[in-house]
Design a protein around this motif. Sequence first.
Motif, mmCIF file in Angstrom:
data_model
loop_
_atom_site.group_PDB
_atom_site.id
_atom_site.type_symbol
_atom_site.label_atom_id
_atom_site.label_comp_id
_atom_site.label_asym_id
_atom_site.label_seq_id
_atom_site.Cartn_x
_atom_site.Cartn_y
_atom_site.Cartn_z
ATOM 1 N N LEU A 1 42.401 50.947 38.304
ATOM 2 C CA LEU A 1 43.249 49.825 37.930
ATOM 3 C C LEU A 1 42.378 48.688 37.407
ATOM 4 C CD1 LEU A 1 45.692 49.740 40.985
ATOM 5 C CD2 LEU A 1 46.062 50.801 38.748
ATOM 6 N N SER A 2 42.834 48.047 36.365
ATOM 7 C CA SER A 2 42.074 46.943 35.780
ATOM 8 C C SER A 2 41.835 45.837 36.804
ATOM 9 C CB SER A 2 42.824 46.371 34.567
ATOM 10 O OG SER A 2 42.996 47.343 33.580
ATOM 11 N N SER A 3 42.848 45.556 37.622
ATOM 12 C CA SER A 3 42.716 44.477 38.617
ATOM 13 C C SER A 3 41.629 44.797 39.634
ATOM 14 C CB SER A 3 44.056 44.253 39.328
ATOM 15 O OG SER A 3 44.515 45.463 39.915
ATOM 16 N N ASP A 4 41.544 46.065 40.063
ATOM 17 C CA ASP A 4 40.508 46.451 41.025
ATOM 18 C C ASP A 4 39.121 46.357 40.398
ATOM 19 O OD1 ASP A 4 42.435 46.937 42.903
ATOM 20 O OD2 ASP A 4 42.433 49.114 42.645
ATOM 21 N N SER B 1 38.196 44.465 37.988
ATOM 22 C CA SER B 1 37.877 43.047 37.807
ATOM 23 C C SER B 1 37.276 42.462 39.078
ATOM 24 C CB SER B 1 39.148 42.280 37.416
ATOM 25 O OG SER B 1 38.902 40.894 37.338
ATOM 26 N N GLU B 2 37.858 42.817 40.227
ATOM 27 C CA GLU B 2 37.326 42.339 41.510
ATOM 28 C C GLU B 2 35.953 42.931 41.790
ATOM 29 O OE1 GLU B 2 39.818 42.804 44.912
ATOM 30 O OE2 GLU B 2 41.614 42.137 43.862
ATOM 31 N N SER C 1 36.482 39.029 34.294
ATOM 32 C CA SER C 1 37.896 38.819 34.036
ATOM 33 C C SER C 1 38.584 40.139 33.692
ATOM 34 C CB SER C 1 38.089 37.829 32.887
ATOM 35 O OG SER C 1 37.663 38.420 31.673
ATOM 36 N N GLU C 2 39.896 40.166 33.876
ATOM 37 C CA GLU C 2 40.656 41.365 33.504
ATOM 38 C C GLU C 2 40.636 41.575 31.989
ATOM 39 O OE1 GLU C 2 44.293 42.615 35.295
ATOM 40 O OE2 GLU C 2 44.055 41.213 36.976
ATOM 41 N N ARG D 1 39.764 45.030 30.226
ATOM 42 C CA ARG D 1 40.635 45.650 29.228
ATOM 43 C C ARG D 1 39.865 46.007 27.962
ATOM 44 N NH1 ARG D 1 44.859 42.516 31.617
ATOM 45 N NH2 ARG D 1 44.207 40.631 30.535
ATOM 46 N N GLY E 1 47.744 49.009 32.697
ATOM 47 C CA GLY E 1 47.161 48.536 33.951
ATOM 48 C C GLY E 1 45.884 49.207 34.377
#
Length: 247
Positions: free
Chosen positions: A21-24, A26-27, A32-33, A37, A54
């Motif tokens: 997942l992009s959000s994971d 990023s963390e 940044s997301e 991406r 996503g």
Amino acid sequence: MLKEERHAYILKQINLHNKVLSSDLSEQLVVSEDTIRRDLNELAESGKILKVHGGALSKSFHYPFQQVDAYAKDAKKEISRKALSLIQNGMTLLASGGTTMIELVRMIPDHLSCTFFTISPLVALELAEKPNLQVILLGGQLSRNAQISIGSKVISELSDIKVDLCLLGANSVSLEEGVTDSDWEVVQVKKAMIKSAQKTAIVSIAEKLNSIQKLKVCHLNSIDYLITDLNAQDSLLTNYAKSVHVI
């Protein structure tokens, strides 16, 4: 971190867990997301991954019949050899999906006579090549990401069967959290699979050990066997052997 380093990290995570997942990311990479991406777009354009909303998916996981360079193929073959030691004539088994499971069923000898239930159309096709196996594909909504049947229909079907052994692929395994995954619907199906089996064997390359996803499938004490590509006496498995039979 340089872009090349980010790309290497992303590819490693996709190879291990089939989906990111992009959000994971990023963390994990502290960027940044938008940066993630762009990285995923570049990797997709170069043909290394499949970009989805996503996040991204593994190409080898989604096209196992076309890939000759599936990740950790030798390790998955070693796992398959070990798992076959648990399968005996006359057994009723339940198989999940994934590239390790496909390697496993490809190695089943032609003389073996068993009944196999599976939630994976790809695994079912491989099983159907074996002359003495009865193959039953459990149906439901097909998950485009996981390529298995999901939803209430398949969970209901699983509640109606009782198998001798469930062969279950894992996304992540840890001592603290047990077996975990990143997809809510897949987790529900895996829980139902474990309930339908007298015994359950987790099949996983060792690189997935000591990793954790956000959603729990089960604690280690719900599993009977842990099958990896490592020697059962390897120090990495010592603490796991206190909770589960390591093969």
